[in-house]
Design a protein around this motif. Structure first.
Motif, mmCIF file in Angstrom:
data_model
loop_
_atom_site.group_PDB
_atom_site.id
_atom_site.type_symbol
_atom_site.label_atom_id
_atom_site.label_comp_id
_atom_site.label_asym_id
_atom_site.label_seq_id
_atom_site.Cartn_x
_atom_site.Cartn_y
_atom_site.Cartn_z
ATOM 1 N N GLN A 235 0.822 -1.202 0.000
ATOM 2 C CA GLN A 235 0.000 0.000 0.000
ATOM 3 C C GLN A 235 0.862 1.261 0.000
ATOM 4 O O GLN A 235 0.501 2.267 -0.624
ATOM 5 N N GLN A 236 2.006 1.214 0.681
ATOM 6 C CA GLN A 236 2.927 2.352 0.621
ATOM 7 C C GLN A 236 3.435 2.548 -0.800
ATOM 8 O O GLN A 236 3.547 3.681 -1.289
ATOM 9 N N ALA A 237 3.753 1.449 -1.481
ATOM 10 C CA ALA A 237 4.192 1.541 -2.872
ATOM 11 C C ALA A 237 3.086 2.097 -3.758
ATOM 12 O O ALA A 237 3.332 2.905 -4.652
ATOM 13 N N ALA A 238 1.843 1.667 -3.503
ATOM 14 C CA ALA A 238 0.712 2.132 -4.295
ATOM 15 C C ALA A 238 0.572 3.649 -4.243
ATOM 16 O O ALA A 238 0.177 4.283 -5.224
ATOM 17 N N LEU A 239 0.894 4.237 -3.106
ATOM 18 C CA LEU A 239 0.773 5.682 -2.932
ATOM 19 C C LEU A 239 1.937 6.455 -3.549
ATOM 20 O O LEU A 239 1.937 7.684 -3.543
ATOM 21 N N GLN A 240 2.928 5.720 -4.075
ATOM 22 C CA GLN A 240 4.087 6.382 -4.676
ATOM 23 C C GLN A 240 4.229 6.074 -6.164
ATOM 24 O O GLN A 240 5.239 6.408 -6.778
ATOM 25 N N VAL A 241 3.220 5.419 -6.741
ATOM 26 C CA VAL A 241 3.232 5.144 -8.179
ATOM 27 C C VAL A 241 2.657 6.363 -8.898
ATOM 28 O O VAL A 241 1.452 6.473 -9.105
ATOM 29 N N GLY A 242 3.509 7.302 -9.243
ATOM 30 C CA GLY A 242 3.041 8.498 -9.930
ATOM 31 C C GLY A 242 2.135 9.346 -9.053
ATOM 32 O O GLY A 242 2.094 9.220 -7.827
ATOM 33 N N GLY A 243 1.361 10.226 -9.691
ATOM 34 C CA GLY A 243 0.412 11.078 -8.980
ATOM 35 C C GLY A 243 -0.928 10.386 -8.825
ATOM 36 O O GLY A 243 -1.127 9.239 -9.232
ATOM 37 N N ARG A 244 -1.883 11.116 -8.256
ATOM 38 C CA ARG A 244 -3.192 10.518 -7.979
ATOM 39 C C ARG A 244 -3.895 10.060 -9.255
ATOM 40 O O ARG A 244 -4.553 9.012 -9.275
ATOM 41 N N GLN A 245 -3.756 10.810 -10.337
ATOM 42 C CA GLN A 245 -4.402 10.412 -11.586
ATOM 43 C C GLN A 245 -3.852 9.077 -12.093
ATOM 44 O O GLN A 245 -4.605 8.222 -12.582
ATOM 45 N N ILE A 246 -2.536 8.888 -11.957
ATOM 46 C CA ILE A 246 -1.917 7.624 -12.362
ATOM 47 C C ILE A 246 -2.396 6.492 -11.463
ATOM 48 O O ILE A 246 -2.699 5.385 -11.924
ATOM 49 N N GLN A 247 -2.494 6.750 -10.160
ATOM 50 C CA GLN A 247 -2.942 5.714 -9.227
ATOM 51 C C GLN A 247 -4.385 5.309 -9.488
ATOM 52 O O GLN A 247 -4.766 4.154 -9.275
ATOM 53 N N ASN A 248 -5.194 6.241 -9.968
ATOM 54 C CA ASN A 248 -6.600 5.929 -10.271
ATOM 55 C C ASN A 248 -6.747 5.086 -11.537
ATOM 56 O O ASN A 248 -7.749 4.385 -11.704
ATOM 57 N N ALA A 249 -5.778 5.166 -12.429
ATOM 58 C CA ALA A 249 -5.873 4.451 -13.712
ATOM 59 C C ALA A 249 -4.942 3.246 -13.784
ATOM 60 O O ALA A 249 -5.314 2.193 -14.306
ATOM 61 N N ARG B 266 4.485 -7.982 9.393
ATOM 62 C CA ARG B 266 4.407 -6.536 9.237
ATOM 63 C C ARG B 266 5.359 -6.155 8.118
ATOM 64 O O ARG B 266 6.363 -6.838 7.898
ATOM 65 N N SER B 267 5.085 -5.063 7.451
ATOM 66 C CA SER B 267 5.924 -4.742 6.301
ATOM 67 C C SER B 267 6.133 -3.247 6.152
ATOM 68 O O SER B 267 5.379 -2.430 6.688
ATOM 69 N N CYS B 268 7.169 -2.916 5.364
ATOM 70 C CA CYS B 268 7.501 -1.508 5.106
ATOM 71 C C CYS B 268 8.181 -1.406 3.747
ATOM 72 O O CYS B 268 8.988 -2.269 3.379
ATOM 73 N N PHE B 269 7.839 -0.343 3.000
ATOM 74 C CA PHE B 269 8.420 -0.082 1.681
ATOM 75 C C PHE B 269 9.042 1.304 1.684
ATOM 76 O O PHE B 269 8.445 2.264 2.163
ATOM 77 N N LEU B 270 10.251 1.409 1.138
ATOM 78 C CA LEU B 270 10.919 2.698 1.014
ATOM 79 C C LEU B 270 11.584 2.774 -0.354
ATOM 80 O O LEU B 270 12.086 1.769 -0.873
ATOM 81 N N LYS B 271 11.601 3.983 -0.924
ATOM 82 C CA LYS B 271 12.286 4.189 -2.197
ATOM 83 C C LYS B 271 13.066 5.491 -2.159
ATOM 84 O O LYS B 271 12.732 6.406 -1.391
ATOM 85 N N HIS C 241 8.853 12.969 -4.906
ATOM 86 C CA HIS C 241 7.655 12.397 -5.514
ATOM 87 C C HIS C 241 7.779 12.367 -7.042
ATOM 88 O O HIS C 241 8.605 13.068 -7.633
ATOM 89 N N LEU C 242 6.940 11.538 -7.679
ATOM 90 C CA LEU C 242 6.851 11.455 -9.142
ATOM 91 C C LEU C 242 8.231 11.230 -9.745
ATOM 92 O O LEU C 242 8.701 11.987 -10.592
ATOM 93 N N VAL C 243 8.875 10.138 -9.326
ATOM 94 C CA VAL C 243 10.255 9.903 -9.721
ATOM 95 C C VAL C 243 10.491 8.414 -9.934
ATOM 96 O O VAL C 243 9.871 7.570 -9.291
#
Length: 276
Positions: A86-100, A171-176, A182-184
């Protein structure tokens, strides 16, 4: 160009088997990779197929439809073991990208810097492929063959991602890390999934992405952490330990040496983040 939007998975497989159509879900990878004004060839839109959408509990664990969007994943009520995803999901591009954009598209694009892959590797995820000869299942690591290469056969479509029940307990954690917040595209990314027994690590699953041709699990380091306390873990996560499993690359974003240092520090922080 012929555009098709089948309503069932068998219909999609039949259409895909009878031609050379390219599969379209969110299109967030497909369209940017297209240099012409229009997509070339036939297009098979899979977003209307119920079997490819949604998150379901099964007797064996969790099934995530391949056309499930990142925003759906990010907002779902999921166990802490999937917090990294879910942390990764929130960092895949911007909100428009996450919606599509979809989780299946992320896997099929097979970028070395695909955000969804390290969290899924740390969940022992597998994939379900539907084709003209029926369905088959593969470990995610066997599905990813290299940059932009997967094990999809002729006429096959990625139907779902499966998380085994045993992987839902931790339990899990994602970092990049990227050149900005953002957007990188990542320089390095990590996912840690820990099952704790009091202050000690009963089981560890660790994965690193964006450092080589494909994201990589770290079984030797996972074994080294098992039985140790979280306080002892940072001293065991060393560049030497990661170097034995990784083959970091030099490219326009970073040198191999920098990637190794970054991945080591990110992994230390991710393991500590699993205690939060």
């Amino acid at each position: 160009m012929r555009y098709s939007r089948p309503q069932t998975l068998p219909e999609a497989v039949a259409l895909l088997s009878s031609g050379t159509a390219q599969v379209l879900a969110g299109g967030t990878d497909l369209y940017p990779a297209t240099q012409a004004q229009d997509l070339a060839g036939d297009v098979l839109d899979v977003t209307a197929i119920p079997a490819l959408c949604g998150i379901d509990r099964t007797a064996d664990g969790l099934r995530i439809g391949a056309a499930t969007t990142w925003s759906t994943l990010a907002e779902a009520a999921l166990p802490p073991a999937l917090h990294a995803l879910q942390q990764a999901a929130l960092q895949v591009g911007g909100r428009q990208i996450q919606n599509a954009g979809t989780i299946g598209g992320n896997l099929c694009n097979a970028s070395p810097a695909a955000d969804g892959i390290p969290p899924l590797l740390a969940l022992d995820a597998g994939v379900e492929l539907a084709g003209p000869d029926g369905s088959r299942h593969l470990p995610l690591a066997a599905f990813l063959l290299g940059p932009r290469r997967t094990a999809l056969g002729q006429g096959e479509v990625l139907a779902a991602i499966h998380i085994p029940a045993a992987a839902l307990a931790g339990r899990s954690c994602f970092l990049k890390l990227g050149a900005r917040a953002h957007l990188v595209i990542s320089i390095a990314m990590v996912a840690a999934n820990l099952t704790l027994d009091g202050p000690r690590i009963a089981k560890a699953r660790l994965a690193v992405g964006a450092c080589g041709p494909v994201a990589t699990r770290l079984p030797e380091l996972e074994h080294a952490l098992t039985g140790h306390s979280l306080q002892d873990a940072p001293a065991l996560i060393t560049e030497a330990a990661l170097a034995r499993a990784l083959a970091p690359i030099d490219d326009i974003r970073a040198t191999a040496a920098y990637r190794l240092t970054a991945a080591t520090e990110l992994l230390r922080r991710a393991v500590a983040g699993c205690a939060a």
